[in-house]
Design a protein around this motif. Structure first.
Motif, short mmCIF file in Angstrom:
data_model
loop_
_atom_site.label_atom_id
_atom_site.label_comp_id
_atom_site.label_asym_id
_atom_site.label_seq_id
_atom_site.Cartn_x
_atom_site.Cartn_y
_atom_site.Cartn_z
N GLN A 133 0.83 -1.21 0.00
CA GLN A 133 0.00 0.00 0.00
C GLN A 133 0.86 1.26 0.00
N GLU A 137 0.49 4.24 -2.70
CA GLU A 137 0.19 5.63 -2.36
C GLU A 137 1.22 6.57 -2.99
N HIS A 140 0.16 6.89 -6.46
CA HIS A 140 -0.98 7.79 -6.60
C HIS A 140 -0.53 9.24 -6.60
N GLU A 198 -9.88 4.56 4.39
CA GLU A 198 -9.93 3.75 3.16
C GLU A 198 -11.19 2.90 3.07
N GLU A 232 -7.28 0.58 -4.63
CA GLU A 232 -8.20 0.93 -3.55
C GLU A 232 -8.93 -0.30 -3.02
N HIS A 235 -6.68 -1.79 -0.68
CA HIS A 235 -6.58 -0.99 0.56
C HIS A 235 -7.78 -1.21 1.46
FE FE2 Z 1 -5.68 4.16 -0.85
#
Ligand code: FE2
Ligand code: FE2
Ligand code: ZN
Lengths: 505, 121
Positions: A133, A137, A140, A198, A232, A235
């Motif tokens: 994760q 991130e 992202h 999340e 996602e 997550h």
């Molecule tokens: Fe996320």
């Protein structure tokens, strides 16, 4: 030598993770993992951690690389085709400004937080999941910057987003949220970001932004959304797994977890207020109202989630009824904030037109005409007199969520909600019972909050005058204020005129 | 409830960033006009303790002066509260003498003036 047999996914995963949780011999385990006990969480058996994804690192890389290739192809095509001219209206770009200054830096904070948590949980299943994760991130953050950077070539308010995030008053709302989570222990971080954010609240953040982009012709941001979607769901799985794991491990964990859920629900709700204003006011083409989104994603989906968690003794977050009631109000209150403070923000604001106001009346039949339309009518009248309304001063902030103290009493929308605590002989002010409770639980933590208005008065933000502070925020002269007549507005008009001319020829 | 921390001397790492002595001799004072909800929040002003209470209308004007009700205010009829308690301020005396401290919230009600079209706006 016999050829090695190809391993199945499950086997690979076992090799990927279980081998990593050896018992240390030179150093004590507690010295190697100093952070995972002080919060009082009791773990009896780390191997009970179930990771339904069992994603191996090599398939992780392959999968992510594939998504990157697709995303960057779309971004390139968007740039080559001047996609910026096909959005619904230049007002839409303010949504991207809010996203890039308020959300993308938090993707980076999430990356840092999960890297830390991944290092410090001694269980190997969550460690690997957190590390993946953490990489997501970071990706992202990076892809959002790349997607939005194209708009930075044309529109104001985007270029200094990193500095703005650290300094600007309304951006301290998301910043302090993540600062709070990252300065907690690893389990609280997991509940704060992994579960509350999340799992419980993420749909309220991403669905509005990504559908908003789709409705408003911003195909590059839509593609970013798709590219993040599969991350996602991973997550969310981690978020739900962590809560079940903690609650199954030891009954003593329940009261601790419940307090965290209460706290992070309320903090998340306050943070998402910024999304409510974006949905109801800033999208030229609306997706749905904030109230509708809250009904679907929190009242219904969240309700059944907590129903499911009841068997562990976990209750709905404290003040969830207040939050649902407040959904009739917060978007109007917060857009009113942006409207009157836009001259000291990096965003433009504008008067909603009649059609827009009728949409708001329809979506908010209980509140808009009664409480909020009259405000716009006063401001409209002032605009017509050439006295566009701005709030000419500094204002009072909530010490916990750091939003201006603008919210109203749960049972009275005509009275501002003031809550107060006394700690070591000093006053602290809060916008709500939820924010007051959070402070009262850990006053030692929140007394050191960096509150932007307090910091201006203390002389730490570039100087005493408004221009000093705006320079410190690194706002350009055309970044904020009224949209109508702004550079963004003029540029947009020139593009539209060029298209009509072309069509006429 | 105290914070749960990994160190015993948590407070050494976590200074208070909002103490009166950090404000160069000023008090941070909040001023709020009841029933005028179009203003997003109470205003905050740095004021030295010797500021006469009678200066507050002028301070308020800097933010609230844009409202059509503002010029109609009869300051002799205004009702005041300080940190939740009703007060009858002496305009000639200072705010410091009359109990205003760091982050005090002073609220005022203007009888007969209930916002734009009487709608608390
Ligand atoms: Fe996320
Ligand atoms: Fe993310
Ligand atoms: Zn608050």
């Amino acid at each position: 030598m016999a050829p090695t047999k190809k391993m199945g996914i499950k086997q690979k995963y076992a090799h990927l993770t279980r081998g990593l949780d050896w018992e240390t011999t030179y150093e004590k385990m507690d010295d190697v993992f100093p952070y995972d006990k002080f919060e009082g969480i009791k773990i009896t058996d780390w191997s009970k951690w179930e990771d339904p994804f069992r994603l191996t690192m090599d398939s992780y890389w392959k999968f992510q690389a594939e998504k990157e290739r697709k995303l960057y192809a779309v971004i390139d095509a968007f740039a080559q085709n001047n996609g910026q001219t096909n959005i619904s209206d230049a007002r839409y770009v303010n949504v991207l400004k809010l996203f890039l200054t308020g959300i993308s830096p938090e993707e980076y904070q999430a990356h840092r937080g999960f890297a830390f948590t991944g290092r410090h949980l001694r269980g190997v299943g969550p460690r690997v999941a957190c590390q993946q994760q953490s990489l997501d991130e970071l990706r992202h953050f990076q892809t959002q910057c790349h997607t939005i950077s194209h708009f930075n070539k044309f529109f104001n308010g985007l270029s200094e987003f990193r500095t703005m995030h650290d300094r600007v008053f309304y951006l301290s709302v998301p910043k302090s949220f993540f600062d709070d989570a990252r300065t907690a222990g690893p389990f609280e971080f997991m509940i704060a970001i992994g579960f509350a954010f999340e799992y419980v609240l993420t749909n309220l953040l991403f669905v509005p932004f990504m559908s908003g982009a789709a409705y408003n012709g911003d195909m590059s941001t839509v593609t970013f959304g798709f590219s993040a979607q599969s991350d996602e769901s991973r997550h969310m799985t981690l978020g739900i797994e962590v809560i079940k794991f903690l609650l199954e491990q030891h009954p003593d964990n329940l009261p601790i977890v419940q307090e965290w859920v209460d706290k992070w629900f309320w903090r998340g709700f306050r943070l998402l207020g910024l999304v409510s204003m974006m949905m109801d006011y800033m999208l030229p083409k609306k997706v749905m109202s904030w109230k509708e989104a809250w009904e679907i994603y929190f009242v219904e989906a969240g309700g059944s989630l907590f129903k499911d968690l009841e068997r562990y003794g976990l209750k709905m977050p404290k003040y969830h009824e207040q939050a649902t009631e407040a959904c009739e109000h917060i978007s109007h209150q917060l857009y009113g904030l942006l409207y009157q403070l836009s001259h000291v923000t990096g965003l433009h604001a504008w008067m909603p037109d009649d059609e827009h106001m009728d949409w708001l009346s329809e979506k908010y039949p209980n509140t808009f005409d009664k409480y909020y339309r009259p405000r716009f009518e006063l401001w409209k009248q002032q605009e017509a007199e050439g006295k566009r309304f701005y709030y000419n001063g500094l204002l009072q902030l909530c010490h916990t969520c750091q939003l201006p103290m603008t919210f109203t009493e749960p049972d009275d929308p005509t009275t501002t909600c003031f809550r107060e605590s006394e700690y070591e002989g000093q006053h602290y002010h809060f916008c709500s019972d939820g924010c007051k409770d959070i402070f009262d639980r850990e006053p030692e933590k929140y007394i050191s909050s960096w509150l932007p208005i307090q910091q201006i008065f203390q002389g730490n933000c570039g100087g005493p005058t408004i221009p000093d502070v705006l320079a410190y925020y690194m706002f350009g002269p055309n970044d904020g204020g009224e949209y109508v007549g702004s550079e963004d507005n003029k540029l947009w008009e020139s593009w539209k005129n060029a298209t009509t001319k072309e069509a006429a020829e | 409830m105290p914070v749960k921390a990994i160190v015993d001397n948590y407070k050494d790492f976590n200074p208070n960033r909002d103490l009166p002595e950090q404000y160069h001799g000023n008090l941070m004072v909040y001023l709020y006009w009841n029933k005028h909800m179009s203003f997003v929040a109470a205003m905050a002003a740095p004021l030295p303790p010797p500021t006469p209470f009678g200066a507050l209308p002028e301070v308020a004007k800097s933010v609230y002066g844009t409202h059509p009700d503002f010029e109609k205010i009869d300051w002799s009829k205004v009702e005041w509260t300080l940190d939740g308690n009703p007060i009858t301020p002496d305009f000639a005396k200072s705010i410091g003498e009359q109990g205003v401290r760091h982050k005090s919230l002073i609220r005022f009600t203007t009888p007969g003036l209930d916002g734009f079209e009487g709608k608390y706006v």
